[in-house]
Design an enzyme around this catalytic site. Sequence first.
Site, short mmCIF file in Angstrom:
data_model
loop_
_atom_site.label_atom_id
_atom_site.label_comp_id
_atom_site.label_asym_id
_atom_site.label_seq_id
_atom_site.Cartn_x
_atom_site.Cartn_y
_atom_site.Cartn_z
N THR A 72 -8.84 20.60 -14.93
CA THR A 72 -9.81 21.38 -14.17
C THR A 72 -9.56 22.87 -14.43
O THR A 72 -10.49 23.64 -14.71
CB THR A 72 -9.66 21.07 -12.66
N ASN A 151 -16.10 10.03 -18.02
CA ASN A 151 -15.10 9.38 -17.17
C ASN A 151 -15.66 8.16 -16.44
O ASN A 151 -14.92 7.26 -16.09
CB ASN A 151 -14.52 10.37 -16.17
N GLN A 179 -10.82 12.32 -21.20
CA GLN A 179 -10.83 10.85 -21.21
C GLN A 179 -10.69 10.27 -22.61
O GLN A 179 -10.32 9.11 -22.76
CB GLN A 179 -12.12 10.32 -20.55
N SER A 199 -5.80 16.63 -20.17
CA SER A 199 -5.13 16.39 -18.89
C SER A 199 -3.96 15.45 -19.12
O SER A 199 -4.13 14.38 -19.72
CB SER A 199 -6.11 15.79 -17.89
N HIS A 201 -2.22 13.56 -16.93
CA HIS A 201 -2.09 12.28 -16.21
C HIS A 201 -3.08 11.22 -16.66
O HIS A 201 -3.01 10.08 -16.21
CB HIS A 201 -2.17 12.49 -14.69
N THR A 238 5.50 30.99 -13.35
CA THR A 238 6.63 30.27 -13.97
C THR A 238 6.21 28.84 -14.29
O THR A 238 5.61 28.16 -13.47
CB THR A 238 7.85 30.28 -13.01
N CYS A 326 -15.09 9.96 -5.81
CA CYS A 326 -14.76 9.46 -4.49
C CYS A 326 -13.84 10.48 -3.85
O CYS A 326 -12.73 10.68 -4.32
CB CYS A 326 -14.06 8.13 -4.65
N1 PLP Z 1 -12.59 16.15 -17.05
C1 PLP Z 1 -12.77 14.82 -16.98
C2 PLP Z 1 -13.73 14.16 -17.92
C3 PLP Z 1 -12.07 14.05 -16.05
O1 PLP Z 1 -12.25 12.73 -15.98
C4 PLP Z 1 -11.16 14.72 -15.18
C5 PLP Z 1 -10.45 13.96 -14.13
O2 PLP Z 1 -10.93 12.97 -13.62
C6 PLP Z 1 -11.00 16.11 -15.30
C7 PLP Z 1 -11.74 16.79 -16.24
C8 PLP Z 1 -10.05 16.86 -14.42
O3 PLP Z 1 -8.72 16.60 -14.81
P1 PLP Z 1 -7.51 17.03 -13.86
O4 PLP Z 1 -7.30 15.91 -12.92
O5 PLP Z 1 -6.33 17.24 -14.78
O6 PLP Z 1 -7.91 18.29 -13.20
#
Ligand code: PLP
Length: 386
Positions: A72, A151, A179, A199, A201, A238, A326
């Site tokens: 994000t 996503n 994704q 991202s 995670h 940092t 959600c």
């Molecule tokens: N962009 C897409 C296509 C995503 O699916 C997501 C998270 O669901 C994000 C951006 C945001 O990622 P983050 O959770 O690292 O902010």
Amino acid sequence: MAERAYFDWNATAPLRLEARAAMLAALDLTGNASSVHAEGRAARALIEKARAQVAALVGGVARNVTFTASATEANMLALTPALEPGGRKVPRDRLFVSATEHPSVRSGGRFPAEAVDELPVTGDGLLDLAALERSLQQSERPLVSVMLANNETGVTQPIAAIAAIVHAANGLLHVDAVQGAGRIDCSLSDLGADLISLSSHKLGGPQGAGALVRREDLHIAAPLIRGGGQERGARAGTENIAAIAGFGAACAAADAARKADAGRMAALRDRIEAEILRLTPQAVIFGRGAARLPNTSLLTIPGLKAETAIIAFDLKGIAVSSGAACSSGTVQASHVLAAMGVEPALARGAIRISLGWSTTEHEVESLINAWMTVTSSLLKKHANAA
Ligand code: PLP
């Protein structure tokens, strides 16, 4: 906890063992990466190793990777008029985003609302390329943001073709590859992208780390966070060394296993879809006519309500999600399905099944077994209530 089957990898993937090991090693270090002593240099070395691993995943150059706290934030950093390709200090005048982007892109980043346009998609969720070409005529120096893979539906965009159109119109292309990264090819040069967001995670690293990777001669003249000179002045604060180290290790592991994992995931996903269509032939799979990620399926059967279905699956030990965002437990209408022209009543039932490298045949069987009982009892209940 009783046995669970996790099918919500697009929300967050499990932590990879390689990422966990890298994080534990980083947590044992004391130094601040900005310090010049040996402890500081050891911390710096971990960050630079991770930077090279992230760069390698997208075929980029390590010095063009900026670590952020999330994708994000990477999207916010990228979506600014202050992008200077080849040293040209003239701001971007408009931002164009596809209608199915993640909210962090759809919000328009740091552009004023009146300078942001949304681009339509087809019924399968693909960007309308003719509309893109027409729209770009309104701008002299556009910035375009299109995601590599959606996503909710997993639909993948023809980024190289989009890049050709954008560049012919004197534009720059940002790709939210969150994704797609680690699941399909996402090299900067193959895609023709100028900027890519990632991202941690979503590909097996920890939550709370992301990156923006830019092409060699593109300067971002407006940092999001000012302060110390971290990240070459692009992002002060940092560094979260453990998260960054885990992110880097996850990128390396995802890259090494990508082709084998993709084949396995696609086979399992295709089996899930085939079984669901066999059990409930009225099932609708969204975006099925387009190229999709190997791990994602967004589907429903007419009459189903996603909120109740997700709870029913959860009680059976199966984690799936609704297609739509959600927040605080409330399912909102999916802007992705709305943009694809899906009727709101049908969209309300969309269930997202997303899997990953450690998904097993056994988990897939549990999901398929649960599908029939959950959906038939819910549809009966809804019919009685009507
Ligand atoms: N962009 C897409 C296509 C995503 O699916 C997501 C998270 O669901 C994000 C951006 C945001 O990622 P983050 O959770 O690292 O902010």
